[in-house]
Motif scaffolding. Structure first.
Motif, PDB file in Angstrom:
ATOM      1  N   THR A 114       5.217 -23.375 -17.567  1.00 10.75           N
ATOM      2  CA  THR A 114       6.476 -24.118 -17.468  1.00 10.75           C
ATOM      3  C   THR A 114       7.121 -24.291 -18.842  1.00 10.75           C
ATOM      4  O   THR A 114       8.337 -24.154 -18.992  1.00 10.75           O
ATOM      5  CB  THR A 114       6.224 -25.489 -16.811  1.00 10.75           C
ATOM      6  N   ARG A 115       6.314 -24.556 -19.845  1.00 12.47           N
ATOM      7  CA  ARG A 115       6.842 -24.782 -21.207  1.00 12.47           C
ATOM      8  C   ARG A 115       7.568 -23.542 -21.723  1.00 12.47           C
ATOM      9  O   ARG A 115       8.705 -23.633 -22.195  1.00 12.47           O
ATOM     10  CB  ARG A 115       5.695 -25.168 -22.133  1.00 12.47           C
ATOM     11  N   ASN A 118      10.798 -22.844 -19.681  1.00  9.00           N
ATOM     12  CA  ASN A 118      11.900 -23.730 -20.062  1.00  9.00           C
ATOM     13  C   ASN A 118      12.455 -23.373 -21.441  1.00  9.00           C
ATOM     14  O   ASN A 118      13.661 -23.439 -21.663  1.00  9.00           O
ATOM     15  CB  ASN A 118      11.454 -25.191 -20.043  1.00  9.00           C
ATOM     16  N   ALA A 121      14.564 -20.258 -21.134  1.00 12.95           N
ATOM     17  CA  ALA A 121      15.776 -20.669 -20.402  1.00 12.95           C
ATOM     18  C   ALA A 121      16.528 -19.469 -19.849  1.00 12.95           C
ATOM     19  O   ALA A 121      15.935 -18.585 -19.243  1.00 12.95           O
ATOM     20  CB  ALA A 121      16.651 -21.540 -21.284  1.00 12.95           C
TER      21      ALA A 121
END
Length: 149
Positions: A114-115, A118, A121
């Motif tokens: 997830t990091r 994100n 992006a």
């Protein structure tokens, strides 16, 4: 006995099931006993060794060239490792973002944490200066959907 062999109506072996599952198949009347253990029974049913299905099960999907894309398949293909940091992956990232026309294909998606997802992006890996640890590939059926030991 480790399991009961299940045959398709054309006598091709499909898989093996537990004795409990085999009895459920007999109760539901989706299969018949093709071969049984001599002198053994489970209730009104002979102890099955081989069952034959009453209706043909189409198995052409097993022989298709490539499996269909899925998030689960991408995670399995990449062994749940993030393609950017090699940590544990819990999502899928599109190399060419969907907002820019990127598709859900094997070659456009990688597993990601997830990091990293994100942080990248709505950019390509090059724009985000996040090199891939490996290049995505189109997996075989086994790589995409079978459990690994």
């Amino acid at each position: 006995m480790s399991g009961v062999v299940v045959l398709n109506t054309d006598n091709t072996a499909l898989h093996t099931v537990s004795i409990q599952h085999a009895i459920k198949m007999l109760v539901r009347e989706v299969a018949i006993v093709e071969e049984a253990r001599d002198g053994h029974s489970i209730g009104p049913y002979p102890w099955p060794v081989v069952l034959r299905l009453l209706r043909y099960v189409k198995t052409t999907f097993l022989y298709a060239r490539n499996p269909a894309w899925s998030k689960r398949g991408v995670l399995r293909r990449d062994l749940h490792r993030c393609a950017y940091c090699s940590g544990h992956a819990d999502t899928v990232d599109h190399l060419l973002p969907q907002s820019r026309g990127g598709q859900n294909t094997w070659l456009n998606t990688v597993a990601a944490c997830t990091r990293c997802n994100n942080h990248k992006a709505n950019r390509t890996p090059a724009e985000a200066q996040m090199p891939l640890a490996w290049r995505p590939t189109v997996p075989s059926w086994r790589e995409a959907y079978h459990r690994r030991s």
